[in-house]
Enzyme design. Structure first.
Site, PDB file in Angstrom:
ATOM      1  N   TYR A  26      -2.064  70.953 -16.737  1.00 21.72           N
ATOM      2  CA  TYR A  26      -2.022  70.787 -15.285  1.00 21.72           C
ATOM      3  C   TYR A  26      -2.610  72.054 -14.666  1.00 21.72           C
ATOM      4  CZ  TYR A  26       1.679  67.197 -15.929  1.00 21.72           C
ATOM      5  OH  TYR A  26       2.399  66.080 -16.280  1.00 21.72           O
ATOM      6  N   LYS A  74       6.033  60.167 -15.981  1.00 21.31           N
ATOM      7  CA  LYS A  74       7.343  59.563 -16.261  1.00 21.31           C
ATOM      8  C   LYS A  74       7.355  58.035 -16.153  1.00 21.31           C
ATOM      9  CE  LYS A  74       9.494  63.129 -17.347  1.00 21.31           C
ATOM     10  NZ  LYS A  74       9.569  63.257 -18.787  1.00 21.31           N
ATOM     11  N   PRO A  91       2.203  60.308 -10.725  1.00 23.85           N
ATOM     12  CA  PRO A  91       1.909  60.507 -12.149  1.00 23.85           C
ATOM     13  C   PRO A  91       2.147  61.929 -12.652  1.00 23.85           C
ATOM     14  CG  PRO A  91      -0.122  60.247 -10.876  1.00 23.85           C
ATOM     15  CD  PRO A  91       1.005  59.969  -9.938  1.00 23.85           C
ATOM     16  N   TYR A 132      11.563  67.697 -18.477  1.00 21.29           N
ATOM     17  CA  TYR A 132      10.225  67.188 -18.791  1.00 21.29           C
ATOM     18  C   TYR A 132      10.255  66.325 -20.061  1.00 21.29           C
ATOM     19  CZ  TYR A 132       5.174  67.097 -19.037  1.00 21.29           C
ATOM     20  OH  TYR A 132       3.866  66.669 -19.072  1.00 21.29           O
ATOM     21  N   HIS A 147       2.674  66.979 -29.183  1.00 20.08           N
ATOM     22  CA  HIS A 147       2.461  68.223 -28.428  1.00 20.08           C
ATOM     23  C   HIS A 147       3.785  68.961 -28.283  1.00 20.08           C
ATOM     24  CE1 HIS A 147      -1.666  67.756 -26.918  1.00 20.08           C
ATOM     25  NE2 HIS A 147      -1.420  66.462 -26.985  1.00 20.08           N
TER      26      HIS A 147
END
Ligand code: APR
Ligand code: PHB
Length: 417
Positions: free
Chosen positions: A226, A322, A318, A410, A98
């Site tokens: 998200y 990570k 979550p 990220y 991704h």
């Protein structure tokens, strides 16, 4: 730490010998690894590659370990490390790369945390269950020693030169003498509890909600998304072309019995912008569970000859996925340190293990806390909090600098050398 790789007590052969003392079945290894989750299995695998023998002691059965469903997004550093240690074949076949993760904020156009654009690196969707299966398969191929179903595991003399671990299995007492104990036994394990309370410092944040998650044999959305919504957070994720993972934020104390599939799908869709909600394919759930959200760090990650790695030392919520990536970075630092210790008598990395690992841990803690705060609805949230969050997201959308900073965190900061 005293270098004792060449001590007469250390075995030269990779397989430790067994001898019966009458009291307990005894054997010896260099590293006793407590816990056969991803951290323990990967550590043992990498130690083996470095020529250092270990025995893994796991409380549960392999079937039980493999039945756990956990997050499924890998940083590029994790992907690279798994390939480097010969565990990349299935991941490269079945995992899905991704460019980053999408945030769907209320009804606004989806926003991509574009790790590829800002860092040149991609994420990989590949489930922790699959990684654990790959680790078990590698373990069995090399005939590694793993004790399943070990009860009453205890650590002894970890501040001495000759620590040992005891446990019982099928009613028989066992003892493993070792040079080092690696505590990879997760949040509820025994290793962290073996560190005296006046040495251990813990830092914790419990969040006033959980995630209700389901797995369904339906085609997932293209992206990992998200969703921030006034009804609460939601997440669309994936395991394979016909296996989807979805979550909705739920209050503490939520009862699964109150959440039949129809209610879950309706709530999930209500939290995504309509064009995305319309693309969510629904079907019967094959798994449904609730996970609490918590941030937790224990310091130091070393006590004498005991070294903690993974969830034994830290938990992240979550949001950000990570947890597994942190376990992998701990293991990277720890195996490097142990191989240098046993093979070259070099203790530099062993002595800096806790400090180096914790620096990375706190980076992930900060990101996970920040994303959790940004994307969830807190019960005590007032108009001020809502406006600040809104402004934070507006700033992110408007500022390439903010986007680059988020993408860098990220994707995961590079492992320090
Ligand atoms: N003795 C032996 N084994 C134990 C004991 C004990 N007293 N207590 C726990 N264990 C085992 C558990 O049964 C489990 O298999 O230790 C293992 C720990 O595995 P995980 O909890 O998966 O932790 P870790 O290997 O550090 O993996 C971290 O898991 O929770 C996720 O987000 C986290 O993805 C990250 C990953
Ligand atoms: C998952 O796929 O289970 C998942 C993905 C992203 C997260 C957490 C979990 O942040």
């Amino acid at each position: 730490m005293a270098q004792n790789g060449s001590s007469p007590a250390s075995p030269a052969a990779p397989r430790p010998s067994r001898r019966h003392t009458g009291a307990a079945v005894r054997r010896r290894t260099r590293v006793a690894v407590i816990g056969g989750g991803p951290a323990g299995l990967l550590l043992s695998h990498m130690l083996h590659l470095g020529g250092v023998d270990s025995i893994v002691v796991e409380r549960q059965t392999k079937a039980h370990v493999l039945s756990r469903i956990r997050a499924g997004v890998l940083e590029e550093g994790t992907v690279r490390l798994l390939r480097d240690v010969g565990l990349g074949d299935r991941m490269d076949r079945e995992g899905k790369p991704h460019d980053g993760t999408v945030i769907a904020w209320q009804d606004r156009a989806p926003f991509l945390i574009d790790t590829h654009k800002h860092t040149g690196r991609k994420m990989m969707a590949y489930g922790q269950t699959a990684i654990t299966q790959d680790l078990y398969a590698a373990y069995e191929r090399r005939g590694g020693e793993l004790v399943e179903g070990a009860a009453d595991v205890r650590l002894h003399d970890v501040t001495s030169d000759s620590p040992f671990v005891t446990f019982t299995r099928d009613g028989i007492a066992h003892r493993i003498d070792c040079d080092v104990v690696a505590g990879c036994d997760g949040f509820h394990g025994v290793s962290r509890q073996s560190i005296p309370a006046d040495v251990l410092r813990t830092f914790e944040r419990a969040y006033p909600f959980g995630w209700l998650g389901i797995m369904s044999e339906t085609p997932p959305l293209d992206d990992i998304i998200y969703a921030q919504h006034e009804r609460g957070f939601a997440l669309a994720s994936q395991r394979s072309p016909m296996l989807s993972r979805y979550y909705v934020q739920c209050p503490i104390g939520t009862d699964l019995a109150d959440w039949p599939d129809d209610r879950f799908w309706a709530e999930l869709k209500a939290r995504f912008p309509k064009p995305l909600a319309d693309r969510i394919a629904t079907g019967p759930s094959i798994e449904k569970s609730i996970a609490p959200l918590r941030s937790f760090v224990a310091e130091p990650m070393r006590y004498g000859r005991l070294f903690l790695a993974g969830d034994a030392a830290h938990i992240v919520p979550p949001t950000g996925a990570k947890g597994l990536n942190l376990a992998v970075s701990d293991v990277f630092y720890l195996q490097r340190a142990l191989v240098a210790h046993f093979k070259a008598g070099d203790d530099r990395w062993l002595d800096s293990y806790s400090e180096t690992a914790l620096r990375r841990v706190w980076g992930a803690e900060r990101l996970s806390w920040w994303l959790t705060r940004l994307l969830h609805v807190f019960p005590e949230q007032d108009g001020f909090d809502t406006r600040v969050n809104q402004n934070e997201f507006d700033h992110l959308c408007a500022s390439p600098t903010a986007q680059a900073a988020l993408a860098e965190q990220y994707i995961g900061l590079p492992l320090e050398t």
